[in-house]
Every structure is written in structure tokens, then in C-alpha cells.
Design an enzyme around this catalytic site. Structure first.
Site, PDB file in Angstrom:
ATOM      1  N   ASP A  35       0.819  -1.218   0.000  1.00 41.78           N
ATOM      2  CA  ASP A  35       0.000   0.000   0.000  1.00 41.78           C
ATOM      3  C   ASP A  35       0.855   1.271   0.000  1.00 41.78           C
ATOM      4  OD1 ASP A  35      -2.377   1.415   0.006  1.00 41.78           O
ATOM      5  OD2 ASP A  35      -2.584   1.361   2.185  1.00 41.78           O
ATOM      6  N   HIS A  52       2.138   3.159  -9.002  1.00 41.47           N
ATOM      7  CA  HIS A  52       1.896   1.721  -9.194  1.00 41.47           C
ATOM      8  C   HIS A  52       3.059   1.067  -9.942  1.00 41.47           C
ATOM      9  CE1 HIS A  52      -1.927   2.247  -7.398  1.00 41.47           C
ATOM     10  NE2 HIS A  52      -2.490   2.874  -8.409  1.00 41.47           N
ATOM     11  N   TRP A  84     -12.065  -2.199  -7.359  1.00 38.42           N
ATOM     12  CA  TRP A  84     -12.843  -1.872  -8.570  1.00 38.42           C
ATOM     13  C   TRP A  84     -13.553  -0.536  -8.411  1.00 38.42           C
ATOM     14  CZ3 TRP A  84     -11.604  -4.898 -12.473  1.00 38.42           C
ATOM     15  CH2 TRP A  84     -11.249  -6.231 -12.231  1.00 38.42           C
ATOM     16  N   LEU A 146      11.289 -19.886  -3.786  1.00 37.74           N
ATOM     17  CA  LEU A 146      10.169 -19.133  -3.200  1.00 37.74           C
ATOM     18  C   LEU A 146       8.865 -19.365  -3.966  1.00 37.74           C
ATOM     19  CD1 LEU A 146       9.470 -16.597  -1.220  1.00 37.74           C
ATOM     20  CD2 LEU A 146       9.619 -15.291  -3.331  1.00 37.74           C
ATOM     21  N   ARG A 203       2.335  -4.313   6.604  1.00 40.77           N
ATOM     22  CA  ARG A 203       1.594  -3.285   5.877  1.00 40.77           C
ATOM     23  C   ARG A 203       2.338  -1.958   5.956  1.00 40.77           C
ATOM     24  NH1 ARG A 203      -4.703  -1.935   4.949  1.00 40.77           N
ATOM     25  NH2 ARG A 203      -4.307  -0.408   3.323  1.00 40.77           N
ATOM     26  N   ARG A 209      -4.721  -1.371   9.265  1.00 41.50           N
ATOM     27  CA  ARG A 209      -5.855  -2.284   9.059  1.00 41.50           C
ATOM     28  C   ARG A 209      -5.468  -3.364   8.054  1.00 41.50           C
ATOM     29  NH1 ARG A 209      -7.804   2.841   7.169  1.00 41.50           N
ATOM     30  NH2 ARG A 209      -7.389   3.089   4.932  1.00 41.50           N
ATOM     31  N   SER A 211      -7.722  -4.437   5.630  1.00 41.66           N
ATOM     32  CA  SER A 211      -8.414  -4.180   4.355  1.00 41.66           C
ATOM     33  C   SER A 211      -8.826  -5.472   3.631  1.00 41.66           C
ATOM     34  CB  SER A 211      -7.552  -3.303   3.438  1.00 41.66           C
ATOM     35  OG  SER A 211      -7.263  -2.067   4.063  1.00 41.66           O
ATOM     36  N   GLU A 222       1.673 -12.467  13.032  1.00 40.66           N
ATOM     37  CA  GLU A 222       2.240 -11.274  13.652  1.00 40.66           C
ATOM     38  C   GLU A 222       2.076 -10.127  12.656  1.00 40.66           C
ATOM     39  OE1 GLU A 222       3.371 -10.949  16.709  1.00 40.66           O
ATOM     40  OE2 GLU A 222       2.970 -13.065  17.113  1.00 40.66           O
TER      41      GLU A 222
HETATM   42  C1  IPE Z   1      -5.342  -2.606   0.176  1.00 43.35           C
HETATM   43  O1  IPE Z   1      -5.056  -1.272  -0.043  1.00 43.35           O
HETATM   44  C2  IPE Z   1      -5.350  -3.344  -1.123  1.00 43.35           C
HETATM   45  C3  IPE Z   1      -4.057  -3.493  -1.784  1.00 43.35           C
HETATM   46  C4  IPE Z   1      -2.911  -3.060  -1.336  1.00 43.35           C
HETATM   47  C5  IPE Z   1      -4.094  -4.190  -3.021  1.00 43.35           C
HETATM   48  P1  IPE Z   1      -6.190  -0.178  -0.213  1.00 43.35           P
HETATM   49  O2  IPE Z   1      -5.521   1.105  -0.463  1.00 43.35           O
HETATM   50  O3  IPE Z   1      -7.183  -0.635  -1.205  1.00 43.35           O
HETATM   51  O4  IPE Z   1      -6.887  -0.208   1.228  1.00 43.35           O
HETATM   52  P2  IPE Z   1      -7.769   0.878   1.972  1.00 43.35           P
HETATM   53  O5  IPE Z   1      -8.831   1.318   1.033  1.00 43.35           O
HETATM   54  O6  IPE Z   1      -6.865   1.996   2.360  1.00 43.35           O
HETATM   55  O7  IPE Z   1      -8.293   0.166   3.180  1.00 43.35           O
HETATM   56  C1  IPE Z   2      -1.686   0.220  -3.294  1.00 40.83           C
HETATM   57  O1  IPE Z   2      -1.463   1.584  -3.326  1.00 40.83           O
HETATM   58  C2  IPE Z   2      -2.036  -0.360  -4.639  1.00 40.83           C
HETATM   59  C3  IPE Z   2      -3.422  -0.823  -4.734  1.00 40.83           C
HETATM   60  C4  IPE Z   2      -4.318  -0.747  -3.797  1.00 40.83           C
HETATM   61  C5  IPE Z   2      -3.815  -1.426  -5.978  1.00 40.83           C
HETATM   62  P1  IPE Z   2      -2.645   2.632  -3.298  1.00 40.83           P
HETATM   63  O2  IPE Z   2      -3.050   2.927  -4.695  1.00 40.83           O
HETATM   64  O3  IPE Z   2      -3.747   2.191  -2.409  1.00 40.83           O
HETATM   65  O4  IPE Z   2      -1.915   3.878  -2.690  1.00 40.83           O
HETATM   66  P2  IPE Z   2      -2.523   4.922  -1.671  1.00 40.83           P
HETATM   67  O5  IPE Z   2      -2.994   4.144  -0.484  1.00 40.83           O
HETATM   68  O6  IPE Z   2      -3.635   5.621  -2.370  1.00 40.83           O
HETATM   69  O7  IPE Z   2      -1.384   5.818  -1.344  1.00 40.83           O
HETATM   70 MG    MG Z   3      -4.118   2.447  -0.438  1.00 39.79          MG
END
Ligand code: IPE
Ligand code: IPE
Ligand code: MG
Length: 255
Positions: A35, A52, A84, A146, A203, A209, A211, A222
Site C-alpha cells: 500500500d 503503481h 474496482w 520461493l 503493511r 488495518r 483491508s 504477527e
Molecule cells: C489494500 O489497499 C489493497 C491493496 C494493497 C491491493 P487499499 O488502499 O485498497 O486499502 P484501503 O482502502 O486503504 O483500506
Molecule cells: C496500493 O497503493 C495499490 C493498490 C491498492 C492497488 P494505493 O493505490 O492504495 O496507494 P494509496 O494508499 O492511495 O497511497
Molecule cells: Mg491504499
């Protein structure tokens, strides 16, 4: 050879950053919620998709590093059942990157003895991505290094719903009895069938969280959080997470 080289680098890492690792007690299964890509990009005035792309490079680096140090399983959250909800443009960019990653993985990671598997409901993905997933999985499935599980269109609740439906179907057609249903059986209906539950879930990005990630499997994992955004995550952060993990006392309800 690779082993010796690694131990040489390891010594330097340990010395320069003061991170103490016991390489005989590594977490067998590490899971990562990748994330913070969007915020990493926005901070530099770049479009979220640049984040990304940078995140995909981090994944490659961390995957190779896990393989080198001897982690057995790495499960990464790449796209959730809730992602989505993002603008179509961003979803399209993420899907393109996933396709590229799988193609690249087929070319490069396969030669590094890494096996790749996708977990999640892939039936709604484009034909091209579905075919590439099957191709990459087949090409790497006998690799003994792996195991990289990439969670795409994955949701912990959707996974449970899917398992319940399959169990109900198997009861209905007499394949199993209701009395056969126990924790072990349910685990065998999950995407992670046959795999040890994650020992450590990481995370980055500052969110505290899960998610909807690995809800069933994370019962005794852990958890390790960090404010670093995923594109800036390096092997050093991973080693710090492993080192912290090794300081913890996993009781599993005992004393
Ligand atoms: C969790 O991240 C999903 C992925 C890293 C693929 P999100 O950015 O979607 O989670 P929330 O919305 O902050 O909980
Ligand atoms: C994680 O990064 C990638 C996916 C959820 C696909 P984010 O796109 O959620 O990045 P932030 O949380 O908005 O910074
Ligand atoms: Mg995110």
C-alpha cells in the site's frame, strides 16, 4: 555460491544497520499489503499510476530478496475486490501493470527458481490476463524456491463465501458429510490450500488495518506496520520487520 554471497552481504547489512537476524528462524510465510503507491506518487507531483509502476519494481526486488534469504512463501496483495471502486483509468492501468508483471516474471523470475501463483477470483479479469496467469503459473509451478502468491481480485470475505459455496456443494453431492467440517477442512477450501498460514503480515503506508486481506489465515499472524510507502520499501525494511518478528513471543493462546 549465491548462498555465500548472500551471507557476505548479510554481514554488511547487519553491521551497518544494526539489524539482528537469525537466519535459521525466518518466518516461513510472509504476506505484504503493498500500500501507499498513490501517495508516494502524489508527494512527488506524479500521477498515481507512476506510483503503481514504482510499486511493481519494489515487488520484483522484494520477491528476489525473499528468495535469496530463504523465505518459503511470499503472498502479496495486489488488487482487492474493493479496488474496482477506483476510477476506470486507474483500474485499467493496474491491470496493464499486472499483465506486464506476469510476462516479466515468466521471463525473469522463472529462471530464479521462483514459483508464481495467483489467488483470488480471476474469472472476471480480461481473457488476456487470465491466459497469462495460467501460462506463468504452469511455467513456474515446478520451481522449488520461493512461492510467490499474487492476490488479484482477492477479498478475504469473498474467499470465505467461495469456500462455503464449495463446501455446501460437496455436502449436497455426498462428497463430504457435515460432520467432516472442521478448521482443517475449511482451510483446504481456501485459495491458500496446503500452505502454512502467514507468520508475518507487513503493511506499509501508515494504515493500521487488514483491508480484507487473508481474514481466515491471519488468525495468529504477527502484524508489522510502517509509515513507509510501498515504492520506497527496501530489503532493509523487510529485514527490520523480520528482526522485530523474531523478538516477539508467539503464544498461540498458551502461556
Ligand atoms: C489494500 O489497499 C489493497 C491493496 C494493497 C491491493 P487499499 O488502499 O485498497 O486499502 P484501503 O482502502 O486503504 O483500506
Ligand atoms: C496500493 O497503493 C495499490 C493498490 C491498492 C492497488 P494505493 O493505490 O492504495 O496507494 P494509496 O494508499 O492511495 O497511497
Ligand atoms: Mg491504499
Amino acid at each position: 555460491m549465491a548462498f555465500n554471497l548472500y551471507h557476505f552481504i548479510k554481514k554488511i547489512t547487519t553491521k551497518s544497520s544494526n539489524i539482528q537476524i537469525d537466519y535459521t528462524k525466518l518466518p516461513e510465510h510472509i504476506a505484504i499489503i503493498m500500500d501507499g503507491n498513490g501517495r508516494w506518487a502524489e508527494k512527488q507531483g506524479l500521477p498515481r499510476t507512476a506510483g503503481h509502476k514504482a510499486g511493481a519494481n519494489t515487488l520484483k526486488r522484494i520477491t528476489e530478496f525473499c528468495n535469496e534469504i530463504g523465505v518459503k512463501i511470499l503472498t502479496v496483495y495486489a488488487f482487492s475486490t474493493e479496488n474496482w471502486r477506483r476510477p476506470q483509468e486507474e483500474v485499467d492501468a493496474l491491470m496493464r501493470l499486472l499483465l506486464e508483471y506476469l510476462k516479466d516474471a515468466e521471463r525473469q523470475l522463472a529462471g530464479k527458481n521462483i514459483a508464481i501463483k495467483v489467488i483470488g477470483d480471476i474469472s472476471v479479469l480480461s481473457q488476456e490476463i487470465q491466459e497469462q496467469i495460467i501460462k506463468t503459473e504452469n511455467l513456474t509451478k515446478s520451481n522449488s524456491g520461493l512461492l510467490l502468491n499474487i492476490a488479484i481480485n482477492y477479498g478475504g470475505r469473498a474467499e470465505v463465501v467461495n469456500a462455503v459455496k464449495q463446501i455446501a456443494t460437496d455436502v449436497q453431492n455426498g462428497k463430504i458429510q457435515i460432520t467432516d467440517i472442521n478448521e482443517q477442512l475449511i482451510s483446504n477450501y481456501m485459495y491458500t490450500k496446503g500452505l502454512k498460514d502467514p507468520d508475518l503480515i507487513i503493511r506499509p503506508s501508515g494504515e493500521l488495518r487488514l483491508s480484507n486481506f487473508l481474514l481466515w489465515q491471519s488468525a495468529y499472524s504477527e502484524l508489522w506496520f510502517s509509515n513507509i510507502y510501498w515504492p520506497s520499501f527496501t530489503p532493509k525494511h523487510l529485514l527490520k520487520a523480520i528482526s522485530d518478528y523474531q523478538q516477539r513471543n508467539r503464544r498461540f493462546g498458551g502461556i
